[in-house]
Design an enzyme around this catalytic site. Structure first.
Site, short mmCIF file in Angstrom:
data_model
loop_
_atom_site.label_atom_id
_atom_site.label_comp_id
_atom_site.label_asym_id
_atom_site.label_seq_id
_atom_site.Cartn_x
_atom_site.Cartn_y
_atom_site.Cartn_z
N LYS A 100 31.03 40.84 38.52
CA LYS A 100 32.38 40.42 38.13
C LYS A 100 32.55 38.92 38.11
O LYS A 100 33.60 38.43 37.71
CB LYS A 100 33.40 41.02 39.09
CG LYS A 100 33.37 42.53 39.05
CD LYS A 100 34.47 43.14 39.85
CE LYS A 100 34.21 44.63 40.02
NZ LYS A 100 35.26 45.27 40.77
N ARG B 249 32.58 47.19 42.30
CA ARG B 249 32.85 48.57 41.83
C ARG B 249 33.62 48.53 40.51
O ARG B 249 34.62 47.84 40.40
CB ARG B 249 33.66 49.31 42.88
CG ARG B 249 34.11 50.70 42.41
CD ARG B 249 34.94 51.41 43.43
NE ARG B 249 34.13 51.88 44.54
CZ ARG B 249 34.61 52.55 45.59
NH1 ARG B 249 35.89 52.82 45.66
NH2 ARG B 249 33.81 52.94 46.56
N ASP C 5 40.99 49.33 49.87
CA ASP C 5 41.50 49.62 48.52
C ASP C 5 40.56 50.60 47.84
O ASP C 5 39.35 50.39 47.85
CB ASP C 5 41.61 48.32 47.72
CG ASP C 5 41.96 48.56 46.27
OD1 ASP C 5 41.35 47.93 45.40
OD2 ASP C 5 42.84 49.41 46.02
N SER D 121 38.32 49.24 44.88
CA SER D 121 37.24 48.28 45.14
C SER D 121 36.23 48.92 46.07
O SER D 121 36.58 49.78 46.88
CB SER D 121 37.77 47.02 45.81
OG SER D 121 38.91 46.56 45.16
N GLY E 125 40.75 43.73 35.81
CA GLY E 125 41.47 44.32 34.69
C GLY E 125 40.51 45.15 33.86
O GLY E 125 39.58 45.74 34.37
N SER F 20 43.37 44.97 42.32
CA SER F 20 44.09 45.98 43.10
C SER F 20 43.95 45.72 44.61
O SER F 20 44.79 46.10 45.40
CB SER F 20 43.58 47.37 42.76
OG SER F 20 42.17 47.41 42.92
N ASP G 269 34.08 42.04 44.56
CA ASP G 269 33.40 43.28 44.92
C ASP G 269 32.60 43.71 43.70
O ASP G 269 32.53 42.98 42.71
CB ASP G 269 34.43 44.35 45.34
CG ASP G 269 35.16 44.91 44.14
OD1 ASP G 269 35.10 46.13 43.90
OD2 ASP G 269 35.80 44.11 43.42
N THR H 58 39.13 46.47 41.55
CA THR H 58 38.72 45.13 41.97
C THR H 58 39.44 44.43 43.07
O THR H 58 40.66 44.51 43.23
CB THR H 58 38.77 44.16 40.76
OG1 THR H 58 38.00 44.71 39.74
CG2 THR H 58 38.22 42.81 41.12
#
Lengths: 235, 250
Positions: B49, B35, B182, B185, B63, B145, B33, B17
């Site tokens: 999310k 994913r 990242d 994500s 998380g 992340s 995002d 995330t």
């Protein structure tokens, strides 16, 4: 009355097979302010008298008709504090149902669970029955519905019903006036006329409360101004 | 112990995330995002999310996906009951306190890192909540992340008094920075704009990762397992057959 010897404990049957405390609870309801409900073809209306103990009471702070979920409302006759407790419990049950099933609670389910709470208090130690009868009005996938719940925990679905002081006159009036194909507006007018029957004093938007739910499935309490408009139409 | 023998416990679904939030002149904008990952595998390419808390409050979660879903759902329910009892619109600090108390109670075992934003009678608010229950109040925030990638964008381009379009553009840029830099994500950008007047949930506001190559002819896979060799051995010649009798002891 032989029953009076058995009226001290709630959980004891009298020889005639009655639970006297529940009878007394119904008497408490019968001396409460009149309230009524009418199921129309496209909605439900519930209404009650709002007689305050003194003109000094701020009537905007008193709301007798409450919302349980966005599409279910309730009114009572009897003891106000008992009503508040039931409303709190019912709201929580409706929310728990929604959490679990991700679906708004159907009207019958909520009525059943509320009635179960009221019944609990007729069979437990150290508690007394609730001194209120409720009129639950809702609109869900099964259409408009009106239920009456008594202190004993029994509930019935009604097309039109009344409770409280003026119950017999009000019910007679409703029996004459009720038609199956009534529209919501007609039902509001009929409700106002029924309240007027037994009303002492001048009826106005400030001393009655009306709640309606239509095909939009959103329960709302009418403002005093809206009630005055309906009153003017009825005159 | 089992790991020594090469058996690993299944990894649970995390949201990897990049989630962000910022305050602009009329309210709050949240971004995320889409994913969801299970270890190194993408298990959901387009998950949601940004969670609903109240008509005027939304919450992004990073998380463990189950934890963020469950905790936001529970607090949303509590806020609804509170609204019935008070007859008032929910406040962001109420949601904040309910969340942080719950997370602190579980001492960090509820692995939910949240960005909570909304507009109430006291104005627009933006908070971050960490799994152990600490909170920050910020004008712009990132979590997950991809938070470093997104924060780099915010730190260089954020200013007070952004307009709605500038705000959405900045949020989108920050999320894209997370998506592309990242590994945890990816996929699309979700945006939610909350103002005093209401909210706008822009699901898949930007889709910078469409599936570009699909063969129009379709894909032909071999229709069945290939037969390499056929050899039939009648078992009667190989095995001793006992006719009748008790085949097995009861």
């Amino acid at each position: 009355m032989g029953d009076s010897q058995y009226s001290f404990s709630l959980t004891t049957f009298s020889p005639s097979g009655k639970l006297v405390q529940i009878e007394h609870a119904l008497t408490a309801v019968g001396s409460g302010q009149t309230s009524l409900g009418i199921k129309a073809a496209n909605g439900v209306v519930i209404a009650t008298e709002k007689k305050l103990p003194s003109i000094l009471v701020d009537e905007a702070s008193v709301q007798k008709i409450q919302c349980l979920t966005p599409n279910i409302g309730v009114v009572y006759s009897g003891m106000g504090p008992d009503f508040r407790v039931l409303v709190r419990k019912s709201r929580k049950q409706a929310e728990q149902y929604h959490r679990l099933y991700k679906e708004p609670i159907p009207v019958t389910q909520l009525v059943r669970e509320t009635a179960a709470v009221m019944q609990e208090f007729t069979q437990s130690g150290g508690v007394r029955p609730f001194g209120v009868s409720l009129l639950v009005a809702g609109y869900d996938d099964n259409g408009p519905q009106l239920y009456q719940v008594d202190p004993s925990g029994s509930y019935f679905s009604w097309k039109a019903s009344a409770m409280g002081k003026n119950v017999s006159n009000a019910k007679t009036f409703l029996e004459k006036r009720y038609t199956d194909d009534m529209e919501l507006d007609d039902a509001v007018h009929t409700a106002i006329l029924t309240l007027k029957e037994g009303f002492e004093g001048q009826i106005s938007g400030k001393n009655i409360e009306i709640g309606i739910i239509g095909t939009d499935k959103k329960f709302r309490v009418l403002t005093p101004a809206e009630i005055d408009d309906y009153l003017a139409e009825v005159e | 112990m089992l790991a020594n023998k090469g058996v690993n416990p299944p990894s649970f679904r995390k949201t990897g995330t990049t989630i962000v939030g910022l305050i602009f002149q009329d309210g709050v904008i949240l971004g995320a995002d889409t994913r969801a990952t299970e270890g190194p595998i993408v298990c959901d390419k387009n998950c949601e999310k940004i969670h609903y808390m109240a008509p005027n409050i939304y919450c992004c979660g990073a998380g463990t996906a189950a934890d963020t879903e469950a905790v936001t759902d529970m607090v949303s329910s509590q806020l609804q009951l509170h609204r019935y009892h008070t007859g008032r619109e929910s406040r962001v600090v109420t949601a904040l306190t309910l969340l942080k108390r719950h997370l602190f109670n579980y001492q960090g075992y509820v692995s939910a890192a949240l960005v909570l934003g909304g507009v109430d009678v006291t104005g627009p608010h933006l908070h971050t909540i960490y799994p152990h229950g600490s909170t920050d109040t910020l004008p712009f925030a990132t979590m997950g992340s991809g938070s470093l990638a997104a924060m780099a964008v915010f730190e260089s381009k954020y200013k007070e008094g952004l307009t709605r379009n500038e705000g959405i553009e900045l949020v989108t840029e920050a999320i894209c920075s997370g998506i592309f830099n990242d590994l945890g994500s990816g996929s699309n950008v979700d945006v939610c704009v909350i103002t005093k007047g209401g909210k706008e949930y822009l699901r898949n506001h930007l889709q910078p990762n469409p599936r570009t190559y699909t063969s129009s002819k379709g894909y032909s896979f071999p229709k069945k397992t290939e037969v390499l060799l056929t050899k039939i051995i009648p078992l009667k010649e190989k095995v001793e057959i006992i006719e009748g009798g008790d085949a097995m002891e009861e």
